[in-house]
Scaffold this motif. Sequence first.
Motif, PDB file in Angstrom:
ATOM      1  N   VAL A 290       0.835  -1.206   0.000  1.00  0.00           N
ATOM      2  CA  VAL A 290       0.000   0.000   0.000  1.00  0.00           C
ATOM      3  C   VAL A 290       0.870   1.256   0.000  1.00  0.00           C
ATOM      4  O   VAL A 290       0.618   2.216  -0.751  1.00  0.00           O
ATOM      5  CB  VAL A 290      -0.953  -0.012   1.218  1.00  0.00           C
ATOM      6  CG1 VAL A 290      -1.628   1.360   1.371  1.00  0.00           C
ATOM      7  CG2 VAL A 290      -2.009  -1.099   1.059  1.00  0.00           C
TER       8      VAL A 290
ATOM      9  N   SER B 276       2.527   1.647  -3.485  1.00  0.00           N
ATOM     10  CA  SER B 276       1.541   2.019  -4.506  1.00  0.00           C
ATOM     11  C   SER B 276       1.147   3.483  -4.391  1.00  0.00           C
ATOM     12  O   SER B 276       1.051   4.197  -5.395  1.00  0.00           O
ATOM     13  CB  SER B 276       0.294   1.127  -4.379  1.00  0.00           C
ATOM     14  OG  SER B 276       0.607  -0.226  -4.575  1.00  0.00           O
ATOM     15  N   LEU B 277       0.927   3.926  -3.163  1.00  0.00           N
ATOM     16  CA  LEU B 277       0.549   5.323  -2.954  1.00  0.00           C
ATOM     17  C   LEU B 277       1.695   6.267  -3.304  1.00  0.00           C
ATOM     18  O   LEU B 277       1.509   7.269  -3.998  1.00  0.00           O
ATOM     19  CB  LEU B 277       0.115   5.535  -1.500  1.00  0.00           C
ATOM     20  CG  LEU B 277      -1.217   4.896  -1.083  1.00  0.00           C
ATOM     21  CD1 LEU B 277      -1.398   4.995   0.426  1.00  0.00           C
ATOM     22  CD2 LEU B 277      -2.380   5.566  -1.808  1.00  0.00           C
TER      23      LEU B 277
ATOM     24  N   HIS C  42      -9.948  -3.289   6.571  1.00  0.00           N
ATOM     25  CA  HIS C  42      -9.634  -2.023   5.904  1.00  0.00           C
ATOM     26  C   HIS C  42      -8.335  -2.133   5.112  1.00  0.00           C
ATOM     27  O   HIS C  42      -8.216  -1.564   4.009  1.00  0.00           O
ATOM     28  CB  HIS C  42      -9.527  -0.887   6.933  1.00  0.00           C
ATOM     29  CG  HIS C  42     -10.844  -0.495   7.537  1.00  0.00           C
ATOM     30  ND1 HIS C  42     -12.019  -0.490   6.823  1.00  0.00           N
ATOM     31  CD2 HIS C  42     -11.171  -0.096   8.798  1.00  0.00           C
ATOM     32  CE1 HIS C  42     -13.024  -0.094   7.599  1.00  0.00           C
ATOM     33  NE2 HIS C  42     -12.517   0.139   8.815  1.00  0.00           N
ATOM     34  N   LEU C  43      -7.353  -2.849   5.654  1.00  0.00           N
ATOM     35  CA  LEU C  43      -6.072  -3.009   4.961  1.00  0.00           C
ATOM     36  C   LEU C  43      -6.265  -3.772   3.652  1.00  0.00           C
ATOM     37  O   LEU C  43      -5.697  -3.405   2.612  1.00  0.00           O
ATOM     38  CB  LEU C  43      -5.081  -3.741   5.864  1.00  0.00           C
ATOM     39  CG  LEU C  43      -3.698  -4.036   5.254  1.00  0.00           C
ATOM     40  CD1 LEU C  43      -2.989  -2.732   4.880  1.00  0.00           C
ATOM     41  CD2 LEU C  43      -2.851  -4.854   6.232  1.00  0.00           C
TER      42      LEU C  43
ATOM     43  N   TRP D 224      -9.043  -4.060   1.833  1.00  0.00           N
ATOM     44  CA  TRP D 224      -9.770  -3.218   0.887  1.00  0.00           C
ATOM     45  C   TRP D 224      -8.885  -2.105   0.334  1.00  0.00           C
ATOM     46  O   TRP D 224      -8.963  -1.754  -0.853  1.00  0.00           O
ATOM     47  CB  TRP D 224     -11.006  -2.601   1.557  1.00  0.00           C
ATOM     48  CG  TRP D 224     -12.201  -3.488   1.500  1.00  0.00           C
ATOM     49  CD1 TRP D 224     -12.818  -4.133   2.528  1.00  0.00           C
ATOM     50  CD2 TRP D 224     -12.943  -3.837   0.318  1.00  0.00           C
ATOM     51  NE1 TRP D 224     -13.874  -4.878   2.081  1.00  0.00           N
ATOM     52  CE2 TRP D 224     -13.983  -4.709   0.724  1.00  0.00           C
ATOM     53  CE3 TRP D 224     -12.827  -3.512  -1.027  1.00  0.00           C
ATOM     54  CZ2 TRP D 224     -14.908  -5.253  -0.166  1.00  0.00           C
ATOM     55  CZ3 TRP D 224     -13.753  -4.045  -1.919  1.00  0.00           C
ATOM     56  CH2 TRP D 224     -14.767  -4.905  -1.498  1.00  0.00           C
ATOM     57  N   LEU D 225      -8.004  -1.548   1.179  1.00  0.00           N
ATOM     58  CA  LEU D 225      -7.095  -0.503   0.716  1.00  0.00           C
ATOM     59  C   LEU D 225      -6.101  -1.061  -0.290  1.00  0.00           C
ATOM     60  O   LEU D 225      -5.817  -0.419  -1.321  1.00  0.00           O
ATOM     61  CB  LEU D 225      -6.353   0.097   1.919  1.00  0.00           C
ATOM     62  CG  LEU D 225      -5.410   1.274   1.626  1.00  0.00           C
ATOM     63  CD1 LEU D 225      -6.182   2.421   0.970  1.00  0.00           C
ATOM     64  CD2 LEU D 225      -4.731   1.739   2.902  1.00  0.00           C
ATOM     65  N   ALA D 226      -5.578  -2.268  -0.042  1.00  0.00           N
ATOM     66  CA  ALA D 226      -4.658  -2.900  -0.986  1.00  0.00           C
ATOM     67  C   ALA D 226      -5.351  -3.196  -2.306  1.00  0.00           C
ATOM     68  O   ALA D 226      -4.788  -2.974  -3.386  1.00  0.00           O
ATOM     69  CB  ALA D 226      -4.095  -4.191  -0.382  1.00  0.00           C
TER      70      ALA D 226
ATOM     71  N   SER E 184      -8.035  -1.612  -3.532  1.00  0.00           N
ATOM     72  CA  SER E 184      -8.322  -0.334  -4.194  1.00  0.00           C
ATOM     73  C   SER E 184      -7.063   0.253  -4.825  1.00  0.00           C
ATOM     74  O   SER E 184      -7.105   0.768  -5.953  1.00  0.00           O
ATOM     75  CB  SER E 184      -8.917   0.656  -3.179  1.00  0.00           C
ATOM     76  OG  SER E 184     -10.103   0.150  -2.608  1.00  0.00           O
ATOM     77  N   CYS E 185      -5.952   0.163  -4.113  1.00  0.00           N
ATOM     78  CA  CYS E 185      -4.686   0.661  -4.661  1.00  0.00           C
ATOM     79  C   CYS E 185      -4.311  -0.107  -5.929  1.00  0.00           C
ATOM     80  O   CYS E 185      -3.783   0.473  -6.886  1.00  0.00           O
ATOM     81  CB  CYS E 185      -3.576   0.532  -3.628  1.00  0.00           C
ATOM     82  SG  CYS E 185      -3.645   1.748  -2.295  1.00  0.00           S
ATOM     83  N   SER E 186      -4.571  -1.410  -5.940  1.00  0.00           N
ATOM     84  CA  SER E 186      -4.249  -2.215  -7.112  1.00  0.00           C
ATOM     85  C   SER E 186      -5.061  -1.767  -8.326  1.00  0.00           C
ATOM     86  O   SER E 186      -4.527  -1.635  -9.433  1.00  0.00           O
ATOM     87  CB  SER E 186      -4.520  -3.700  -6.830  1.00  0.00           C
ATOM     88  OG  SER E 186      -3.711  -4.166  -5.775  1.00  0.00           O
TER      89      SER E 186
END
Length: 337
Positions: free
Chosen positions: A24, A27-28, A87-88, A90-92, A94-96
């Motif tokens: 994450v 990616s960010l 949340h982690l 889903w964040l990973a 979404s980042c993908s």
Amino acid sequence: MQHHSEKGIAIQSYLIDVFFIWYVLISLDRIIIPALITYIPLHGFIIQVGYLAIAGISSYIVRRFEQSAGMFILSDTHHAMPLFGKHLMWLAFSCSIIAGWIITDISPIDFFSAKGLQSASNIFTALITPELSIFDIALKALIETVYIALTATVIALPPSFILSFLSARTLMKGSTLSFSIYNVIRFITNFSRSIEPLIWAIIFSVWVGIGPFAGMLALMVHTVASLTKQYSEQIEDIDNGPIEAIEATGAHPLQVITYAIIPQIVIPFLSFTIYRWDINVRMATIIGLVGGGGIGTMLMQYQGLAQWHEVGLIIIMIAFVVWIMDYVSARIREALR
């Protein structure tokens, strides 16, 4: 023993958390934020170590509060995922998706632009009005492609058959030496299979020169690795009853293989082989693009000259042969079941 198992799971879950947090952050920092604002990310080995340190410390804190996503992934129980872990994940995810959109430079505007649609119309019009004057040359190249695939498959059969027994875990776990051989062969075949035939074709084009021989060697190497894996997995899944019965008579290991194993694997092996030939016919076309011979080389030449009518004929011929091969292969494999 259970203590060691729990410790192993704890380490694995910690590494999973470290990976997701590190992913994450990368990616960010490297993809998403620079695409949204004017931002130049820092580079260097020290920066990467810093990201890993942040991910490691964060994962440790997450585990202390029992919010580990890794522990949920490895757990056999079906309890709810911790809030932070959810949340982690889903964040990973979404980042993908966002990073994939940015990296691939998706542009619906360009896809549906008037200029783009006109260019596509010109190409497809040329493709459906093929130039028949090159039919004889294309047919010869297509026959060459089929025989490249056939020769590669036939030559790959003996080593694949032998190596499949040496890379079957159920047959090679009897001693340290045999298990070492198993691991070495597995490593080599996995490595060979991980390199696509296209890359092998480039290597052999440099080695033996551009032409069908390079293409055949590329397909053969990849076929050996793939068939060895498929064959060995089939051997590992056979019924142990006949093996135990023949071993009880004091039979030699070769006799066990001959009378207890081979009769159970002949039909699946034939099915795998025919399917692999079908795959090789398709791949023989692709490796021709990098000098592997056959109709792929001819396709690349006409495409480079923007002679789309000739390209149209070649594509139609390739599609027809692939369709025939797919149909025949499916019928034969169905008959073998």
